[in-house]
Write an enzyme that holds these catalytic residues in place. Structure first.
Site, PDB file in Angstrom:
ATOM      1  N   LYS A   1       0.829  -1.212   0.000  1.00 25.67           N
ATOM      2  CA  LYS A   1       0.000   0.000   0.000  1.00 25.67           C
ATOM      3  C   LYS A   1       0.864   1.263   0.000  1.00 25.67           C
ATOM      4  CE  LYS A   1      -2.149  -0.933   3.885  1.00 25.67           C
ATOM      5  NZ  LYS A   1      -1.523  -2.230   4.250  1.00 25.67           N
TER       6      LYS A   1
ATOM      7  N   ARG B   1      -9.541   1.060   8.635  1.00 26.55           N
ATOM      8  CA  ARG B   1      -9.142  -0.295   9.000  1.00 26.55           C
ATOM      9  C   ARG B   1     -10.235  -1.009   9.786  1.00 26.55           C
ATOM     10  NH1 ARG B   1      -3.432   0.572   8.742  1.00 26.55           N
ATOM     11  NH2 ARG B   1      -2.139  -1.227   9.211  1.00 26.55           N
TER      12      ARG B   1
ATOM     13  N   ARG C   1      11.896  -6.100   5.795  1.00 25.44           N
ATOM     14  CA  ARG C   1      12.007  -4.841   5.054  1.00 25.44           C
ATOM     15  C   ARG C   1      12.695  -3.731   5.845  1.00 25.44           C
ATOM     16  NH1 ARG C   1       5.571  -3.120   4.542  1.00 25.44           N
ATOM     17  NH2 ARG C   1       5.296  -2.670   6.756  1.00 25.44           N
TER      18      ARG C   1
ATOM     19  N   ARG D   1      11.311  -0.389  10.908  1.00 22.58           N
ATOM     20  CA  ARG D   1      10.202  -0.138  11.830  1.00 22.58           C
ATOM     21  C   ARG D   1      10.248  -1.146  12.968  1.00 22.58           C
ATOM     22  NH1 ARG D   1       4.927   0.299   8.110  1.00 22.58           N
ATOM     23  NH2 ARG D   1       4.114  -0.797   9.908  1.00 22.58           N
TER      24      ARG D   1
ATOM     25  N   ARG E   1      -0.374  -8.302  13.321  1.00 21.02           N
ATOM     26  CA  ARG E   1      -0.978  -7.311  12.411  1.00 21.02           C
ATOM     27  C   ARG E   1      -1.832  -8.004  11.358  1.00 21.02           C
ATOM     28  NH1 ARG E   1       4.481  -4.782  10.987  1.00 21.02           N
ATOM     29  NH2 ARG E   1       3.396  -3.709   9.292  1.00 21.02           N
TER      30      ARG E   1
HETATM   31  P1  ADP Z   1       0.954  -1.886   7.831  1.00 17.83           P
HETATM   32  O1  ADP Z   1      -0.139  -1.601   6.860  1.00 17.83           O
HETATM   33  O2  ADP Z   1       2.197  -2.412   7.151  1.00 17.83           O
HETATM   34  O3  ADP Z   1       0.527  -2.714   8.986  1.00 17.83           O
HETATM   35  P2  ADP Z   1       0.885   0.862   8.875  1.00 17.83           P
HETATM   36  O4  ADP Z   1       2.043   1.788   8.835  1.00 17.83           O
HETATM   37  O5  ADP Z   1      -0.294   1.172   8.024  1.00 17.83           O
HETATM   38  O6  ADP Z   1       1.499  -0.553   8.504  1.00 17.83           O
HETATM   39  O7  ADP Z   1       0.349   0.720  10.390  1.00 17.83           O
HETATM   40  C1  ADP Z   1       1.221   0.469  11.455  1.00 17.83           C
HETATM   41  C2  ADP Z   1       0.420   0.351  12.765  1.00 17.83           C
HETATM   42  O8  ADP Z   1      -0.243   1.600  13.036  1.00 17.83           O
HETATM   43  C3  ADP Z   1      -0.710  -0.670  12.748  1.00 17.83           C
HETATM   44  O9  ADP Z   1      -0.248  -1.962  13.068  1.00 17.83           O
HETATM   45  C4  ADP Z   1      -1.651  -0.099  13.820  1.00 17.83           C
HETATM   46  O10 ADP Z   1      -1.196  -0.369  15.121  1.00 17.83           O
HETATM   47  C5  ADP Z   1      -1.545   1.392  13.595  1.00 17.83           C
HETATM   48  N1  ADP Z   1      -2.555   1.903  12.639  1.00 17.83           N
HETATM   49  C6  ADP Z   1      -2.313   2.483  11.436  1.00 17.83           C
HETATM   50  N2  ADP Z   1      -3.456   2.852  10.831  1.00 17.83           N
HETATM   51  C7  ADP Z   1      -4.472   2.491  11.677  1.00 17.83           C
HETATM   52  C8  ADP Z   1      -5.880   2.570  11.625  1.00 17.83           C
HETATM   53  N3  ADP Z   1      -6.509   3.120  10.564  1.00 17.83           N
HETATM   54  N4  ADP Z   1      -6.586   2.082  12.664  1.00 17.83           N
HETATM   55  C9  ADP Z   1      -5.987   1.544  13.723  1.00 17.83           C
HETATM   56  N5  ADP Z   1      -4.658   1.426  13.848  1.00 17.83           N
HETATM   57  C10 ADP Z   1      -3.885   1.879  12.832  1.00 17.83           C
END
Ligand code: ADP
Ligand code: ZN
Length: 226
Positions: free
Chosen positions: A23, A98, A137, A171, A182
């Protein structure tokens, strides 16, 4: 013209897909190609953690464990960012919504401003292979180029191919254990959004297991048709 009306015709895209689906990579390419603003709630939350804000302090442990941050906090950071002027160009949402509650809140927010989602693009991947993708990564701190221990190492260990920087970042949640959590959160809370958007007629699906450029071309075709 105020911010809300300026946004009326600007595209609002959503990228859906599990962690590791690409994404962020595709959102950055859409930003380049279409001049959209990439809005990653993950990036916004990581910035809040780094800045030590109240939202960041509340989110930090949940993110480390691979859980979902509360809808309240996520909506607060997103709304604040959406209100900034540059978003009037159009946005690509990466990692948001999400949960069903977040999707409903977004629909309500857009409806109140007379706007609607242009397209929701589901990046379809083999979920079983995502842990390996995520766990290896890393990113160049100098230019943001993405790498992977197994699939895309730097030509010279520790040195960015693109800019020569030696400042590589990983990260803290990109470990196998957290990646699994996740993915579980994705299956339980986020995957149902595919049906949610399918019912509203905004969903398109892209096979996201192949070459990055082919996937980008497939997405660009959808965006041009939206
Ligand atoms: P990825 O899609 O690779 O899991 P992100 O950078 O999108 O990585 O998200 C990292 C973390 O941030 C998630 O595991 C969650 O804890 C939090 N997070 C990000 N976006 C949301 C969201 N829309 N709702 C709830 N938690 C979120
Ligand atoms: Zn670099």
């Amino acid at each position: 013209m105020d911010g809300a009306s300026a946004l009326t015709c600007a595209p609002i895209l959503i990228l859906l897909g599990p962690p590791g689906a690409g994404k962020g990579t595709q959102a950055r390419m859409l930003q380049e190609r279409f001049g959209l603003v990439q809005l990653s709630t993950g990036d916004l939350l990581r910035a809040a953690v780094a800045a030590g804000t109240e939202a960041g302090r509340a989110a930090e442990q949940v993110m480390k464990a691979g859980g979902l941050v509360s809808d309240e906090i996520v909506l607060a950071v997103l709304t604040e960012r959406l209100a900034q002027d540059d978003c009037a160009r159009g946005v690509v949402l990466d990692g948001f919504p999400r949960t069903t509650a977040q999707a409903e809140a977004l629909d309500a927010m857009l409806a109140a401003g007379g706007q609607r989602i242009s397209a929701v693009i589901s990046l379809d991947v083999d979920a079983a292979r995502m842990v390996q993708r995520v766990a290896g990564r890393f990113t160049c701190g100098g230019c943001g180029e993405g790498y992977h221990d197994d699939f895309k190492p730097t030509r010279t260990p520790g040195i960015c191919d693109a800019c020569g920087s030696e400042e590589m970042t990983r990260r803290t949640d990109d470990t196998a254990r957290t990646a699994m959590a996740r993915l579980d959160a994705y299956a339980a809370e986020t995957a149902p959004l595919i049906d949610y958007y399918d019912r509203s007629g905004t969903l398109s699906r892209v096979d996201a297991m192949g070459a990055i450029d082919r996937i980008a071309a497939d997405i660009a075709r959808l965006v041009n048709g939206a």
